[in-house]
Design a protein around this motif. Structure first.
Motif, PDB file in Angstrom:
ATOM      1  N   LYS A 110       0.815  -1.220   0.000  1.00 36.58           N
ATOM      2  CA  LYS A 110       0.000   0.000   0.000  1.00 36.58           C
ATOM      3  C   LYS A 110       0.851   1.274   0.000  1.00 36.58           C
ATOM      4  O   LYS A 110       0.391   2.331  -0.409  1.00 36.58           O
ATOM      5  CB  LYS A 110      -0.935   0.006   1.206  1.00 36.58           C
ATOM      6  N   ASN A 128      -4.034   5.630  -1.885  1.00 39.11           N
ATOM      7  CA  ASN A 128      -5.253   5.965  -1.141  1.00 39.11           C
ATOM      8  C   ASN A 128      -6.466   5.141  -1.565  1.00 39.11           C
ATOM      9  O   ASN A 128      -7.558   5.667  -1.714  1.00 39.11           O
ATOM     10  CB  ASN A 128      -5.563   7.457  -1.277  1.00 39.11           C
ATOM     11  N   THR A 129      -6.252   3.856  -1.768  1.00 41.39           N
ATOM     12  CA  THR A 129      -7.362   2.937  -2.037  1.00 41.39           C
ATOM     13  C   THR A 129      -7.119   1.671  -1.229  1.00 41.39           C
ATOM     14  O   THR A 129      -6.036   1.496  -0.649  1.00 41.39           O
ATOM     15  CB  THR A 129      -7.447   2.546  -3.538  1.00 41.39           C
TER      16      THR A 129
END
Length: 149
Positions: A110, A128-129
């Motif tokens: 991430k 940001n997912t």
């Protein structure tokens, strides 16, 4: 120049190999100069070592060696900050969290480290997912699913 390292004691490094992280790494914002050190006899893993703090060192791995289908898109701000002009300049690394046994260790998909290998500039990118986990298995075969874990 010589630096003190967490895993290898004092080592000599070339000043041309120092990586500049203008805004540091999240949680280590004051650390802006790093160097990549190879593990002897293990070409898969490296150490991202601070040049000023012996204790600030991260074990890293190219995530594509473990997850061939891993993808990320660099937005214009990252391309500008790192002064990237071609794909060939991009190096992507993931931070490893070591656990015992080693097969239970994880990598952070991430928040990859993005490096311009020509200009020696780096930045940790936070995706940001929920597409990728912060703790993906280091042995992909131990996980049937990576995305959205």
């Amino acid at each position: 120049m010589r630096i003190e390292t967490k895993y290898f004691g004092e080592v000599a490094i070339e000043s041309t190999s120092v990586l500049d992280f203008p805004s540091g790494i999240p949680g280590f914002n004051h650390e802006t100069q790093f160097v990549l050190l190879d593990f002897p006899d293990n070409p898969l893993f490296q150490i991202l070592q601070s040049t000023t703090s012996k204790e600030t060192a991260f074990i890293v791995v190219n995530p594509y060696h473990l997850y061939e289908e891993y993808t990320l898109n660099l937005d214009e701000s990252i391309i500008e900050i790192l002064q990237l002009s071609s794909e060939e300049e991009v190096v992507v690394l993931s931070i490893v969290t070591l656990k015992a046994p080693f097969t239970s260790s994880t990598i952070n998909l991430k928040a990859p480290i993005i490096i311009n290998s020509v200009k020696n500039k780096g930045k940790q990118l936070i995706i940001n997912t929920d597409e990728y986990p912060t703790r993906a298995p280091i042995s992909p075969k131990h996980s049937s699913k990576v995305k959205g874990e």
